[in-house]
Design an enzyme around this catalytic site. Sequence first.
Site, PDB file in Angstrom:
ATOM      1  N   LEU A 154      -1.722   9.133 -10.580  1.00 29.22           N
ATOM      2  CA  LEU A 154      -1.596   7.695 -10.383  1.00 29.22           C
ATOM      3  C   LEU A 154      -2.684   7.019 -11.202  1.00 29.22           C
ATOM      4  CD1 LEU A 154      -1.123   7.449  -6.486  1.00 29.22           C
ATOM      5  CD2 LEU A 154       0.656   7.357  -8.234  1.00 29.22           C
ATOM      6  N   ASP A 155      -2.375   5.847 -11.747  1.00 34.05           N
ATOM      7  CA  ASP A 155      -3.388   5.088 -12.464  1.00 34.05           C
ATOM      8  C   ASP A 155      -4.571   4.807 -11.547  1.00 34.05           C
ATOM      9  OD1 ASP A 155      -1.548   4.997 -14.512  1.00 34.05           O
ATOM     10  OD2 ASP A 155      -0.884   2.953 -14.050  1.00 34.05           O
ATOM     11  N   ARG A 156      -5.725   4.566 -12.149  1.00 36.91           N
ATOM     12  CA  ARG A 156      -6.929   4.309 -11.363  1.00 36.91           C
ATOM     13  C   ARG A 156      -6.722   3.185 -10.356  1.00 36.91           C
ATOM     14  NH1 ARG A 156     -12.023   2.083 -14.589  1.00 36.91           N
ATOM     15  NH2 ARG A 156     -10.540   0.362 -14.807  1.00 36.91           N
TER      16      ARG A 156
END
Length: 319
Positions: free
Chosen positions: A130-132
Amino acid sequence: MTVGDDAGGRIDSYLAERLGLSRSRVASLIVDRCVLVDGRVAKKSDPVVAGQEIEARVPPPAPLRAEAQEIPLAIVYQDRHLVVVNKAPGLVVHPAPGHPDGTLVNALLHHVRDLSGIGGKLRPGIVHRLDRDTSGLLVVAKTDLAHRALSEALKARRVGRVYVAALWGRLAESPVVVDRPIGRHPGDRTRMAVAEEGGRAARTRFRLLETWAAACLCEAELATGRTHQIRVHAAAIGHPVVGDSVYGAGRERGFAGDAGRWAKELARRTPRQFLHARRLSFAHPATGAPMEFEAPLPPELATAQEWARGTVDSRHRSW
């Protein structure tokens, strides 16, 4: 082990199946001269013949350079094969240049004590990311066998991943399926873009949940898992994710009048990109049992949603 009636094929495939390791891990063992066939060092391409004596020495997992760190972590489920976590926004998944520590991997090394090693390293097996600034569910493997099975299921599109996203504007129809390849942005290698030539196949299904004054709440279901996929596809159809500073920066200023004032207020109330991995489903890598998990919107997004709901009469309310 003595080869019986199950002879046939290459030795790397044969051992991967019987030892519960990935083929790449078995290949490394063979290169490191840890596999013998009738007393001689094996080659990856050796055929498996009935009656052979195969000896495989699997060294204990080597420590990972990443250090365990006491970082808060919401563990939704775990057993000896895998762990499902509800990732907090702001947490990078894996150490990388610019983020050498303070990551989900560092947190897992602290909280999970029964890792058996992935690819010969004592580390959690990251199956997807998942993106940050995206919150929500992801599954991590504890063993080589679980990592291989989950990775293959992901590649075969047998892992269900459903997100909740607030998008600027209003979808003209629902559902909307975006089937456009994604690749690196030609002018900025830190960004992704729709790339009709050279991009990798990517497919996202958006379904309308709620209509607001100048934005809408949608469910986004992934059929593939490209980097920044939902964000890139949402921007490509003219409805970038609310709070997305990369693919939708300043979009709230594109509305006029009351809608414009409303959009600026929603942007102010949304502290990061409004994207949350809400539902995750897959077959258990060891038992085959169906597994499904849900994570509610975190407080900062739920608060923004409640404000948006309270300002208009939503025509769609299935959240």
